[in-house]
Motif scaffolding. Structure first.
Motif, mmCIF file in Angstrom:
data_model
loop_
_atom_site.group_PDB
_atom_site.id
_atom_site.type_symbol
_atom_site.label_atom_id
_atom_site.label_comp_id
_atom_site.label_asym_id
_atom_site.label_seq_id
_atom_site.Cartn_x
_atom_site.Cartn_y
_atom_site.Cartn_z
ATOM 1 N N ILE A 181 7.359 25.308 38.352
ATOM 2 C CA ILE A 181 6.745 25.363 39.648
ATOM 3 C C ILE A 181 7.720 25.531 40.778
ATOM 4 C CG2 ILE A 181 7.103 22.731 40.175
ATOM 5 C CD1 ILE A 181 3.917 22.685 40.673
ATOM 6 N N GLY A 182 6.879 26.213 41.827
ATOM 7 C CA GLY A 182 7.944 26.524 42.939
ATOM 8 C C GLY A 182 8.122 25.458 43.901
ATOM 9 N N ALA A 183 9.164 25.648 44.474
ATOM 10 C CA ALA A 183 9.878 24.747 45.225
ATOM 11 C C ALA A 183 9.068 24.535 46.786
ATOM 12 C CB ALA A 183 11.387 24.991 45.771
ATOM 13 N N ASP A 184 7.895 24.159 46.923
ATOM 14 C CA ASP A 184 7.232 24.135 48.090
ATOM 15 C C ASP A 184 6.442 22.597 48.193
ATOM 16 O OD1 ASP A 184 6.660 26.958 48.324
ATOM 17 O OD2 ASP A 184 5.479 26.918 46.362
ATOM 18 N N PRO A 185 6.655 22.240 49.441
ATOM 19 C CA PRO A 185 6.196 20.829 49.741
ATOM 20 C C PRO A 185 4.891 20.657 49.385
ATOM 21 C CG PRO A 185 6.971 21.789 51.815
ATOM 22 C CD PRO A 185 7.023 22.771 50.605
ATOM 23 N N GLU A 186 3.918 21.512 49.200
ATOM 24 C CA GLU A 186 2.573 21.360 48.534
ATOM 25 C C GLU A 186 2.626 21.051 47.183
ATOM 26 O OE1 GLU A 186 2.065 24.281 51.851
ATOM 27 O OE2 GLU A 186 3.515 23.947 50.290
ATOM 28 N N ASN A 187 3.642 21.330 46.399
ATOM 29 C CA ASN A 187 3.799 21.387 44.958
ATOM 30 C C ASN A 187 4.369 20.189 44.860
ATOM 31 O OD1 ASN A 187 2.461 23.730 44.091
ATOM 32 N ND2 ASN A 187 4.545 25.030 44.129
ATOM 33 N N LEU A 188 5.115 19.562 45.642
ATOM 34 C CA LEU A 188 5.643 18.159 45.576
ATOM 35 C C LEU A 188 4.759 17.082 45.593
ATOM 36 C CD1 LEU A 188 7.952 15.823 45.377
ATOM 37 C CD2 LEU A 188 8.324 16.347 47.760
ATOM 38 N N MET A 189 3.814 17.504 46.632
ATOM 39 C CA MET A 189 2.741 16.302 46.691
ATOM 40 C C MET A 189 1.657 16.325 45.428
ATOM 41 S SD MET A 189 1.810 16.573 50.840
ATOM 42 C CE MET A 189 1.701 18.364 50.925
ATOM 43 N N HIS A 190 1.476 17.708 45.107
ATOM 44 C CA HIS A 190 0.503 17.822 44.001
ATOM 45 C C HIS A 190 1.208 17.047 42.585
ATOM 46 C CE1 HIS A 190 -2.525 19.011 41.215
ATOM 47 N NE2 HIS A 190 -1.922 19.846 40.635
ATOM 48 N N MET A 191 2.612 17.271 42.294
ATOM 49 C CA MET A 191 3.124 16.596 41.225
ATOM 50 C C MET A 191 3.192 15.092 41.439
ATOM 51 S SD MET A 191 4.174 18.986 38.964
ATOM 52 C CE MET A 191 6.101 18.305 38.269
ATOM 53 N N LYS A 192 3.387 14.685 42.620
ATOM 54 C CA LYS A 192 3.341 13.192 42.778
ATOM 55 C C LYS A 192 1.863 12.686 42.579
ATOM 56 C CE LYS A 192 4.560 9.206 44.704
ATOM 57 N NZ LYS A 192 3.463 8.345 44.920
ATOM 58 N N ARG A 193 0.908 13.295 43.148
ATOM 59 C CA ARG A 193 -0.410 12.947 42.823
ATOM 60 C C ARG A 193 -0.871 12.875 41.595
ATOM 61 N NH1 ARG A 193 -2.330 15.920 46.446
ATOM 62 N NH2 ARG A 193 -2.654 17.960 45.269
ATOM 63 N N ILE A 194 -0.707 14.129 40.670
ATOM 64 C CA ILE A 194 -0.977 13.908 39.334
ATOM 65 C C ILE A 194 -0.099 12.763 38.521
ATOM 66 C CG2 ILE A 194 -1.026 15.055 36.956
ATOM 67 C CD1 ILE A 194 -2.977 15.986 39.163
ATOM 68 N N ALA A 195 1.060 12.654 38.852
ATOM 69 C CA ALA A 195 1.864 11.412 38.314
ATOM 70 C C ALA A 195 1.398 10.241 38.573
ATOM 71 C CB ALA A 195 3.261 11.802 38.392
ATOM 72 N N ASP A 196 0.748 9.979 39.668
ATOM 73 C CA ASP A 196 0.382 8.706 40.122
ATOM 74 C C ASP A 196 -0.905 8.407 39.331
ATOM 75 O OD1 ASP A 196 2.253 7.940 41.879
ATOM 76 O OD2 ASP A 196 0.917 8.855 43.788
ATOM 77 N N LYS A 197 -1.613 9.735 39.026
ATOM 78 C CA LYS A 197 -2.984 9.533 38.218
ATOM 79 C C LYS A 197 -2.573 8.991 36.830
ATOM 80 C CE LYS A 197 -5.392 12.881 36.720
ATOM 81 N NZ LYS A 197 -6.281 14.290 36.701
ATOM 82 N N LEU A 198 -1.792 9.786 36.107
ATOM 83 C CA LEU A 198 -1.386 9.417 34.639
ATOM 84 C C LEU A 198 -0.661 8.377 34.658
ATOM 85 C CD1 LEU A 198 -0.353 13.189 34.174
ATOM 86 C CD2 LEU A 198 -2.473 12.225 33.303
#
Length: 309
Positions: free
Chosen positions: A205-222
């Protein structure tokens, strides 16, 4: 425990080559010296690879690891985290050899097979100190980093169950989070889970702020409240993405494995220089830095007295 930020430092890795920076530690003494200095600067966890002392090529030889692991343990209280990723050109057994011999408190564990492209670095220079350097970079164009489900099962059993080692689960894309949840659901992984989001590697995954927020959101869900996350970003993204992660409640990783620079166009002279820089940023955000003892408590580690070195 009040929130403390764990700083990890990845001291040398297997991505960069000696021609890229004169400050990259290569010999066991250099790796030990830079690791100790990084711990003194504030790194609670030291993520370690080894290199052939003669030419700097990534090495999986446990004997080379054992030339610096005891030195670091004797000089610091830092948590020693040994790679199981090694290099994409190593076999699984080669990658696991040092960790199985050392039985450390922590190991990294890549959460899936992936393209791991280092070959773009070939365009940045033409003068190489060693013949192996361009050959290794080019080999990543046609190769993959392998960690199948069976491979990961074996790592969790042989190191986790048999050695009491806990893991830094390296997730290079969203699918890796779901792989980790799969092993958690099967009872092969238990909390507190330490997830390292990895950004900016070609194939991940690319080093974009949007991707950090997305990874965090999915990890929170899981994983809910049963996990801690840390962030590393490759190259010029290292400090900005790490700073953003800390502001979002995460931990951070720096080090010459991930970036050779301290500022645009300016090579970092040591791992400790990067640790001091991120520590200054964290303290500027009124965040407290975790000591090694606090990192052990947060991550439920077995303790330095139960390793094999």
């Amino acid at each position: 425990m009040a929130r403390k930020v764990i700083i990890s430092c990845a001291v040398t890795g297997s991505i960069h080559t000696p021609s890229m920076s004169p400050h990259l530690p290569v010999t066991p003494d250099e790796i030990a010296e830079q690791a100790i200095a990084a711990a003194e600067a504030g790194a609670a966890i030291l993520h370690l690879h080894a290199r052939d002392p003669q030419n700097g090529r990534p090495s999986a030889d446990p004997a080379v690891f054992m030339r610096f692991l005891p030195l670091i343990k004797q000089a610091t209280d830092a948590v020693i985290n040994i790679t199981t990723g090694g290099s994409s050109l190593m076999t699984l057994e080669e990658r696991l050899a040092a960790a199985l011999a050392a039985e450390p408190e922590m190991c990294s564990c890549n959460m899936g097979s992936m393209n791991f492209g280092l070959f773009p670095a070939l365009d940045k220079r033409k003068d190489w100190k060693h013949e192996w350097e361009p050959q290794m970079l080019e080999a990543t164009r046609a190769g993959i980093f392998r960690n199948t489900f069976a491979d990961i099962e074996g790592i969790l059993k042989r190191l986790g169950v048999d050695c009491g080692t806990r893991f830094e689960f390296e997730c290079y894309d969203v699918g890796h989070l779901y792989n980790l949840a799969h092993f958690r659901d099967r009872g092969l992984v238990s909390g507190p889970i330490f997830v390292q989001f990895v950004f900016g590697v070609l194939g991940g995954i690319g080093a974009d702020p949007e991707n950090l927020m997305h990874m965090k959101r999915i990890a929170d869900k899981l994983f809910g409240s049963d996990y801690h996350f840390s962030v590393l970003a490759a190259g010029r993204h290292q400090m900005p993405i790490a700073s953003m992660a800390a502001a979002m409640g995460g931990n951070v990783r720096v080090g010459l494995e991930d970036s050779l620079y301290i500022a645009p166009g300016e090579l970092a002279k040591s791992n400790a220089e990067q640790v001091r820089r991120i520590r200054t940023i964290l303290e500027g955000l009124s965040l407290e830095i975790a000591t090694p003892a606090e990192a052990r408590e947060i991550l439920a580690l077995k303790g330095a007295d139960r390793v094999a070195f």
